[in-house]
Each structure stands twice: as structure tokens, then as C-alpha cells.
Design a protein around this motif. Structure first.
Motif, PDB file in Angstrom:
ATOM      1  N   PHE A 172     -10.298  54.583  -5.771  1.00 24.04           N
ATOM      2  CA  PHE A 172     -10.433  53.907  -6.989  1.00 24.04           C
ATOM      3  C   PHE A 172     -11.391  54.655  -7.914  1.00 24.04           C
ATOM      4  N   PHE A 173     -12.194  55.051  -7.398  1.00 17.47           N
ATOM      5  CA  PHE A 173     -13.363  56.262  -8.043  1.00 17.47           C
ATOM      6  C   PHE A 173     -12.715  57.356  -8.739  1.00 17.47           C
ATOM      7  N   ALA A 174     -11.966  58.019  -7.698  1.00 20.40           N
ATOM      8  CA  ALA A 174     -11.131  59.329  -8.386  1.00 20.40           C
ATOM      9  C   ALA A 174     -10.221  58.934  -9.349  1.00 20.40           C
ATOM     10  N   LYS A 175      -9.594  57.842  -9.188  1.00 20.45           N
ATOM     11  CA  LYS A 175      -8.447  57.488 -10.262  1.00 20.45           C
ATOM     12  C   LYS A 175      -9.102  57.179 -11.431  1.00 20.45           C
ATOM     13  N   GLN A 176     -10.226  56.464 -11.508  1.00 21.12           N
ATOM     14  CA  GLN A 176     -10.936  56.293 -12.741  1.00 21.12           C
ATOM     15  C   GLN A 176     -11.631  57.424 -13.438  1.00 21.12           C
ATOM     16  N   MET A 177     -12.111  58.498 -12.522  1.00 20.01           N
ATOM     17  CA  MET A 177     -12.524  59.810 -13.135  1.00 20.01           C
ATOM     18  C   MET A 177     -11.491  60.468 -13.886  1.00 20.01           C
ATOM     19  N   LEU A 178     -10.228  60.618 -13.300  1.00 20.88           N
ATOM     20  CA  LEU A 178      -9.120  61.202 -13.822  1.00 20.88           C
ATOM     21  C   LEU A 178      -8.776  60.629 -15.338  1.00 20.88           C
ATOM     22  N   LYS A 179      -9.477  59.384 -15.761  1.00 18.24           N
ATOM     23  CA  LYS A 179      -9.290  59.061 -17.295  1.00 18.24           C
ATOM     24  C   LYS A 179     -10.099  59.905 -17.924  1.00 18.24           C
ATOM     25  N   SER A 180     -11.107  60.226 -17.565  1.00 21.18           N
ATOM     26  CA  SER A 180     -12.016  61.152 -18.411  1.00 21.18           C
ATOM     27  C   SER A 180     -11.687  62.689 -18.172  1.00 21.18           C
ATOM     28  N   GLU A 181     -11.327  63.177 -16.938  1.00 18.45           N
ATOM     29  CA  GLU A 181     -11.186  64.544 -16.826  1.00 18.45           C
ATOM     30  C   GLU A 181      -9.874  64.887 -15.912  1.00 18.45           C
ATOM     31  N   LYS A 182      -8.790  65.446 -16.228  1.00 17.59           N
ATOM     32  CA  LYS A 182      -7.895  66.004 -15.339  1.00 17.59           C
ATOM     33  C   LYS A 182      -8.237  66.878 -14.562  1.00 17.59           C
ATOM     34  N   SER A 183      -8.872  66.676 -13.692  1.00 21.82           N
ATOM     35  CA  SER A 183      -9.275  67.845 -12.620  1.00 21.82           C
ATOM     36  C   SER A 183      -8.744  67.628 -11.251  1.00 21.82           C
ATOM     37  N   GLY A 184      -8.257  68.864 -10.542  1.00 20.64           N
ATOM     38  CA  GLY A 184      -7.432  68.445  -9.460  1.00 20.64           C
ATOM     39  C   GLY A 184      -8.368  67.909  -8.202  1.00 20.64           C
ATOM     40  N   VAL A 185      -9.572  68.289  -8.416  1.00 21.97           N
ATOM     41  CA  VAL A 185     -10.532  67.507  -7.484  1.00 21.97           C
ATOM     42  C   VAL A 185     -10.470  66.047  -7.229  1.00 21.97           C
ATOM     43  N   TYR A 186      -9.964  65.533  -8.127  1.00 25.22           N
ATOM     44  CA  TYR A 186      -9.971  64.105  -7.979  1.00 25.22           C
ATOM     45  C   TYR A 186      -8.757  63.360  -7.182  1.00 25.22           C
ATOM     46  N   ALA A 187      -7.536  64.149  -7.727  1.00 23.11           N
ATOM     47  CA  ALA A 187      -6.303  64.025  -7.059  1.00 23.11           C
ATOM     48  C   ALA A 187      -6.022  64.482  -5.940  1.00 23.11           C
ATOM     49  N   ASP A 188      -6.896  65.578  -5.509  1.00 26.84           N
ATOM     50  CA  ASP A 188      -7.142  66.092  -4.095  1.00 26.84           C
ATOM     51  C   ASP A 188      -7.773  65.100  -3.113  1.00 26.84           C
ATOM     52  N   VAL A 189      -8.807  64.550  -3.590  1.00 28.16           N
ATOM     53  CA  VAL A 189      -9.371  63.497  -2.809  1.00 28.16           C
ATOM     54  C   VAL A 189      -8.727  61.980  -2.583  1.00 28.16           C
ATOM     55  N   MET A 190      -7.853  61.960  -3.609  1.00 24.80           N
ATOM     56  CA  MET A 190      -7.032  60.532  -3.327  1.00 24.80           C
ATOM     57  C   MET A 190      -5.964  60.867  -2.352  1.00 24.80           C
ATOM     58  N   GLU A 191      -5.542  62.045  -2.593  1.00 28.69           N
ATOM     59  CA  GLU A 191      -4.483  62.441  -1.347  1.00 28.69           C
ATOM     60  C   GLU A 191      -5.006  62.625  -0.062  1.00 28.69           C
ATOM     61  N   ARG A 192      -6.362  63.149   0.007  1.00 28.68           N
ATOM     62  CA  ARG A 192      -6.897  63.280   1.477  1.00 28.68           C
ATOM     63  C   ARG A 192      -7.248  61.804   2.024  1.00 28.68           C
ATOM     64  N   ALA A 193      -7.760  60.834   1.064  1.00 32.79           N
ATOM     65  CA  ALA A 193      -7.883  59.412   1.827  1.00 32.79           C
ATOM     66  C   ALA A 193      -6.650  58.933   2.020  1.00 32.79           C
ATOM     67  N   LEU A 194      -5.733  59.033   0.861  1.00 29.54           N
ATOM     68  CA  LEU A 194      -4.385  58.285   1.215  1.00 29.54           C
ATOM     69  C   LEU A 194      -3.571  58.653   2.447  1.00 29.54           C
ATOM     70  N   TYR A 195      -3.504  59.962   2.703  1.00 28.37           N
ATOM     71  CA  TYR A 195      -2.655  60.319   3.909  1.00 28.37           C
ATOM     72  C   TYR A 195      -3.589  60.038   5.302  1.00 28.37           C
ATOM     73  N   ASN A 196      -4.822  60.122   5.321  1.00 22.62           N
ATOM     74  CA  ASN A 196      -5.653  60.174   6.269  1.00 22.62           C
ATOM     75  C   ASN A 196      -6.475  58.837   6.430  1.00 22.62           C
ATOM     76  N   GLY A 197      -7.680  58.880   5.951  1.00 26.10           N
ATOM     77  CA  GLY A 197      -8.620  57.750   6.406  1.00 26.10           C
ATOM     78  C   GLY A 197      -8.258  56.443   5.883  1.00 26.10           C
ATOM     79  N   ILE A 198      -7.206  56.348   5.004  1.00 30.89           N
ATOM     80  CA  ILE A 198      -6.779  54.858   4.672  1.00 30.89           C
ATOM     81  C   ILE A 198      -5.796  54.160   5.603  1.00 30.89           C
ATOM     82  N   ILE A 199      -4.738  54.994   5.498  1.00 30.97           N
ATOM     83  CA  ILE A 199      -3.654  54.441   6.387  1.00 30.97           C
ATOM     84  C   ILE A 199      -3.781  54.367   7.981  1.00 30.97           C
TER      85      ILE A 199
END
Ligand code: FUB
Ligand code: ZN
Length: 642
Positions: free
Chosen positions: A336-363
Motif C-alpha cells: 500500500f505504502f509503495a503504491k502511494q509513493m508512486l503517486k508522487s515519484e515514479k521510481s522503480g524502487v517502489y515497484a520493485d518492493v511491490m513485486e518483492r512482497a507480492l511474489y513472496n512474503g504476501i502470498i
């Protein structure tokens, strides 16, 4: 500024995620509905819907459950809303409508809604913000209300929550006749921001700002609140201001501390508000907190909150694998935090972390049958110790069916069903793809269809059908592990992309798009050895294995007993294997050359003979799939041969 993409614009059609979405719509949501109605045998009693019936005067009985039991219903309703978009289901919608009717009837004359206090202690409403979660439950029901309205067009729950929000606004704040207060568990700030986005009413945003800015202004707030009470409480220590991040104002905070879910929910609302108001000071605080998490306090799986003590962040680099917490909700909150940060700055670090959490520690939080769930997501499990030994009681080695404190399962439901919102954004001149997820999306500027072989193969195709002759940009997030030199990008079959088109982790393709253009990305997906900073004491001398976004782990069922005695060879030698059957079907598994160390001292505890090393082949499976084949050992970080 981005327009918040509506879930309705996206249809996920993905080899990996569609299956999970289907599991959630077809199995998990009905399962949780039965649990919430106490119709599922063999799981913890919930009583959550009965609580609403009793508060509504439709049944008699006592309140049962956690003080925040209402939030289980709210999160389920929110998940149902997304699920109705993913897969319309008139029966489910009718049942959800019926539950919303009960919720509406449980609302009090003055707008107040909370079954614990309505049934049990009406005289104590709003007296114990530290522990009693009234604002937390309200926030979750606000999120449900907005989601349900957006999904179905039905505004009954939205009106209920507008009344509750107005009740909150009447009560709390700085003005004349108002009471100063902040939630003991942040969440209402997210709910209010969503009410603001849905209705356009500034008062909801103002209230979210109030709650965020009031926190930490008086670090003694909860202590003073507790001193005014002469009735029982649940045992939280009001002096522990870091636990609920009230030790400093949000503008002063630069280290992620305390209860991790509280923290990331707060950061999510901060980032949303910062983007909405262009508030640079607030955004700077968000950036500091973000960097602190991902540079010092996040597991390789995207898990956060390293200690069971207060379900909290620990000190920097303290990331134990076997006494870990890494609550499923916390990783979801990080997304959630990463997605909201993407509203202000399109930096790959946020999408990287979304991906990391989604494919691993969430599911990893959900059994592959959709009926059992992890709350704690360990990176090492040893049956006989995990869940049993002192200090390990919280790390259960198998997923239980339900929990007395059931925050995580419905959080997973809402995350998986709303995935489309995390994959895309759109602003005036750019369409943003944050995640390589197969989907069909309808934007103002174009329809886009994505075919993706992710996360198993590095091949993604974007089919663009422009609806305008104006130039616009398709910006595609390229995960940071993909070396640009190994990335081949073609438009309509021609290689035409250079490094110049890459900025901050996004590939910018600006052009006049046709009605049938195709962008293909092809990249190598080698198996990678990952090393932790040596300050992470637990992982020194160890290596973790990743392929693409997927973290791998090693289980006893594949590798024999005592997997702590296994080493991965210095020179990585690996074969990919197609998971052919059972829960691993369709996944890419890995066979890796390694060693097994054999102790030479028999049953003795210590001996002076060097152990033997023998060559073995280690089998690694995706971390998210661990614990699906019975009770057994599991490790992510393996010793590496020196
Ligand atoms: O307090 C509500 C929820 O219960 C928290 O977010 C979780 O960490 C669990 O403690
Ligand atoms: Zn949880």
C-alpha cells in the motif's frame, strides 16, 4: 498528478495471478464467509457477523471476539467488492448486500458504528483510543464502503460510513468543542483519504490530515488518556509511544519503529496525503521512512516487522530468520505504502518492493488450497522448535485454518482481488505499467493487452490500441535485477530501444501509437545468488536464491533431514525443473549442486573429528509455496561453501 485507476478498467489475465484470483473468488471468499458466520467446522469461532446482528437488534447474545472483530467483516466486504469486479456473482452480491443491511442497522442514531461498544460498553465509547480500535474499524469499513460503491454503484454502505465519518469529524479535532485524539491503531487515515477520493469532500482529507499531524504532538496523549480511565483495559502500555508511532510528529520521524502494521498503514496515508496536497515536507518524511525500511529492516521476501515483541520493527539489520514476525498484513501494508509513493515519484524502487512482497512474503500467507493462512511468515522453520520452543511459539510451522485475531486472511483477499490497481497508473500524458502482469486494460488514451510469462520466463508483450492520434508515453517498470544489456525491447518487431529510454527503473516509450502496436520485452532470467549485508548477523556466510522476482527456499521433504547441514556450492550449478504435479505444478523448481555435511560424532553432542562433506543435489522451490506438503523443515538462507 495520477488519476487513481479504477479496478474496473483492468482485467487480470495472467498465468500466475489469475489462478490466485480464482482461488480467492471461488474458494477463499466463500470459506471466509462461512467462517464469519460460524458455519465452518474446525476453525476458530469468529462471531463477527453475529456481533453486527446483535448490535442491530436482530439477534440476542453477547459480543464475542477481539475488540476489532468488526474489521474482519469490513475487510471481507472490501474483498467481495473487488471480487465482484474480477468475477461478477449475483448471489455473492446479494449476500454482501444483506450483510451491509445488517451493518447499516447496527449504526447508532448519531452515526456511531462499532459492535463491541454498542453491545458491551456503550458508556465507554471513544474513551480508550489506545487499545479499542474504534477508529481502526471505522477506517476498514470506510475502505469497504468505497470499494463496494466503486464496484457496484451501490452507496448504502458509503452513506453509513459518511455518517460515521461525520460523527468522527464532529468529535475529534482542534476546533471549539472538539476532543483531541488519535487512533491507537492507524487505519482511519487511509479510510478517510479513500472517502475523500470517492466523494471529493475535503472534510475527509482534512480529518485524515488532522489525525496524522496530531500524532506525536503530545507524546503523552495515551498516557493522559489512560489516567482518565478507571475501567479495565487490555494491558497495552501507554508509555510505549514508539509502539504506535506517537513518539514524534510524522514530520520528525525517520526510523520505522513499533508495530509494523500500524506503521505502514500510517505511512500509506501520509504518502497519499503528501501526493494529494503536494506536501513536500510530508513526502520527505515518507521517503526517509521508506529508505529506512528497505535499506535496513526488510526481509528478502518483503517481510517487515522482525520481532514478535509488539509485532514490531526491530533495530536496523536485526532480521532473524527463525524468530521472525513478518506478518502478512505488514507486507500488504508495505505494498500500500509503495503504491502511494508512486503517486508522487515514479521510481522503480517502489515497484520493485511491490513485486518483492507480492511474489513472496504476501502470498506465502495462504495455503495453495485457500483454506489455511500464515500470520507470521518465517524464513526458517524447524519442526520441534518452531511453534514450540521458548521464543519460537509464534512461528507456527504449518498454516492454521483461522485465527482468533484474523486480520491477515481477509487482508490477503482484498490484496489479491485488487491487484489490478497496483499494476497500472495513468496521468495526462503517460500510461504506467508497474508490474509485469498479464491483463487487459482500458485507458482513456488506449486499450492495452499484456501477455506475460512472468514470473517464470522473461517475456512480456504489450499490445497497444491507441484511441488518440496524440503522442503519449507508455512507461514500463523494468525490475532492477534485469540488466539493461540483457533486455531486448522491440516495437512491432524492430529493436529500437536504447539505454537512453530508461530512467529511474522505467522504460519510457513516447510516440504516436497505432491501433495495433506491439512492444515486446525479452530478458534473461538467470538464477541469482543473493547475499545479505554482513551487518545482518544471521545471514553471514549464507546465500539466498532468486530467479526473477521469486525467492526460493529449501524444504526437508525434498532435501532430507537436517537441512541446516546443507551447503550450496561456491560455483553455482543449477538446473531448472518444471514442477509437474501437486501444489508445485506449473512452477519452476531448481536443482542446485551442493554439499551435505555429515557429523562424525554419532550421538555425541560434540566431537573433535571434522565432518564429512558429500556432494548432493539440492531442490529449491518458490518460497511462497512452502509448507504445502506437510510438516517439514524450511530455509531460505543456506550456508555457502567457502
Ligand atoms: O490490531 C489489529 C491487528 O491485529 C493488527 O494490525 C495486527 O498486527 C494484529 O495485531
Ligand atoms: Zn495480520
Amino acid at each position: 498528478m495520477d488519476r487513481e485507476i479504477e479496478l474496473k478498467q483492468v482485467k487480470i489475465k495472467d498465468g500466475f495471478w489469475s489462478q490466485l484470483q480464482e482461488l480467492v473468488t471461488d474458494v477463499v471468499i466463500p470459506f471466509q464467509e462461512r467462517v464469519l458466520n460460524d458455519e465452518e467446522p474446525g476453525v476458530e469461532k469468529s462471531h463477527a457477523i453475529d456481533n453486527f446482528r446483535i448490535a442491530a437488534g436482530l439477534a440476542t447474545g453477547e459480543f464475542y471476539g477481539m475488540v476489532f472483530q468488526d474489521s474482519d467483516v469490513a475487510k471481507w466486504l472490501e474483498g467481495v467488492a473487488y471480487s465482484l469486479v474480477v468475477k461478477p456473482d449475483a448471489d455473492l452480491e446479494a449476500r454482501a448486500d444483506a450483510i451491509i443491511d445488517i451493518v447499516a442497522r447496527a449504526q447508532q442514531e448519531d452515526g456511531y458504528l462499532n459492535t463491541y461498544f454498542t453491545i458491551k460498553e456503550p458508556e465507554h465509547r471513544w474513551q480508550n483510543l489506545l487499545e479499542c480500535h474504534e477508529l481502526y474499524c471505522a477506517g476498514h469499513m470506510m475502505e469497504a464502503a468505497v470499494a463496494y460503491y466503486e464496484a457496484t454503484g451501490k452507496d448504502k454502505l458509503l452513506h453509513v460510513m459518511e455518517r460515521m465519518a461525520d460523527h468522527i469529524i464532529d468529535r475529534f479535532g482542534d476546533g471549539e468543542g472538539k476532543v483531541k485524539g488519535i487512533p491507537g491503531h492507524q487505519e482511519v487515515e487511509i479510510g478517510l483519504m479513500r472517502m475523500y477520493h470517492a466523494t471529493g469532500k475535503e472534510k475527509y482529507k482534512d480529518m485524515a490530515r488532522y489525525f496524522l499531524e496530531e500524532r506525536g504532538k503530545n507524546p503523552d496523549f495515551f498516557k493522559e488518556e489512560a489516567a482518565k480511565r478507571d475501567w479495565k483495559h487490555f494491558g497495552m502500555i501507554p508509555e510505549d509511544t514508539k509502539y504506535n508511532q506517537s513518539h514524534a510528529t510524522v514530520y520528525e520521524q525517520d526510523e520505522a519503529v513499533g508495530h509494523s502494521v500500524r506503521a505502514v498503514y500510517m505511512y500509506t496515508a501520509m504518502a497519499d496525503l503528501a501526493a494529494e496536497d503536494g506536501d513536500e515536507q510530508l513526502l520527505a518524511a515518507c521517503r526517509r521512512l521508506w529508505n529506512n525500511i528497505i535499506q535496513k529492516k526488510m526481509y528478502i521476501t518483503g517481510g517487515i516487522g522482525a520481532t514478535v515483541a509488539g509485532e514490531s520493527f526491530s533495530v536496523p539489520y536485526e532480521l532473524p530468520n527463525d524468530t521472525v514476525y513478518a506478518e502478512t498484513c505488514a507486507s500488504i501494508g508495505l505494498v500500500f505504502f509503495a503504491k502511494q509513493m508512486l503517486k508522487s515519484e515514479k521510481s522503480g524502487v517502489y515497484a520493485d518492493v511491490m513485486e518483492r512482497a507480492l511474489y513472496n512474503g504476501i502470498i506465502s500467507g495462504m495455503q495453495r488450497d485457500g483454506k489455511r493462512f500464515f500470520y507470521v511468515n518465517p524464513l526458517e522453520v524447524n519442526p520441534g522448535t518452531s511453534g514450540v520452543a521458548p521464543g519460537y511459539e509464534h512461528v507456527v510451522p504449518e498454516r492454521p485454518g483461522w485465527y482468533a485475531c484474523a486480520c491477515c486472511p481477509p487482508n490477503l483477499v482484498r490484496m489479491v482481488t485488487s491487484l489490478g490497481k497496483y499494476a497500472w497508473d495513468e496521468d495526462d500524458d503517460t500510461i504506467w505499467s508497474h508490474l509485469f502482469i498479464g491483463s487487459e486494460v482500458s485507458f482513456g488514451k488506449a486499450d492495452i493487452r499484456v501477455e506475460s510469462s512472468y514470473p517464470w520466463e522473461g517475456r512480456v508483450a504489450y499490445h497497444v490500441a491507441a484511441k488518440t492520434e496524440d503522442v503519449f508515453t507508455l512507461a514500463i517498470h523494468v525490475p532492477s535485477y534485469i540488466h539493461h544489456a540483457q533486455l531486448e525491447v522491440k516495437i512491432n518487431g524492430r529493436v529500437e530501444i536504447t539505454d537512453a529510454a530508461m530512467k529511474d527503473g522505467y522504460l519510457y516509450l513516447e510516440r504516436t501509437w497505432g491501433s495495433d502496436d506491439e512492444v515486446t520485452l525479452v530478458f534473461a532470467m538467470p538464477v541469482r545468488k543473493i547475499y545479505a549485508n554482513t551487518k545482518v548477523r544471521e545471514d553471514v556466510g549464507c546465500v539466498a536464491i532468486m530467479r526473477g522476482p521469486v525467492v526460493y527456499c529449501f524444504e526437508g521433504v525434498d532435501n532430507g533431514e537436517d537441512i541446516q547441514a546443507l551447503f550450496i556450492d561456491k560455483e553455482l550449478s543449477v538446473q531448472t525443473v518444471a514442477g509437474a504435479e501437486g501444489v508445485l505444478a506449473g512452477m519452476t523448481l531448481l536443482d542446485i549442486a551442493g554439499k551435505r555435511l555429515t557429523y562424525a560424532g554419532g550421538d555425541e553432542l560434540y566431537c573433535d573429528h571434522a565432518p564429512q562433506m558429500e556432494d548432493v543435489t539440492l531442490r529449491a522451490i518458490p518460497y511462497f509455496a512452502w509448507g504445502n506438503r506437510g510438516l517439514n523443515q524450511m530455509r531460505v538462507w543456506m550456508h555457502e561453501e567457502r
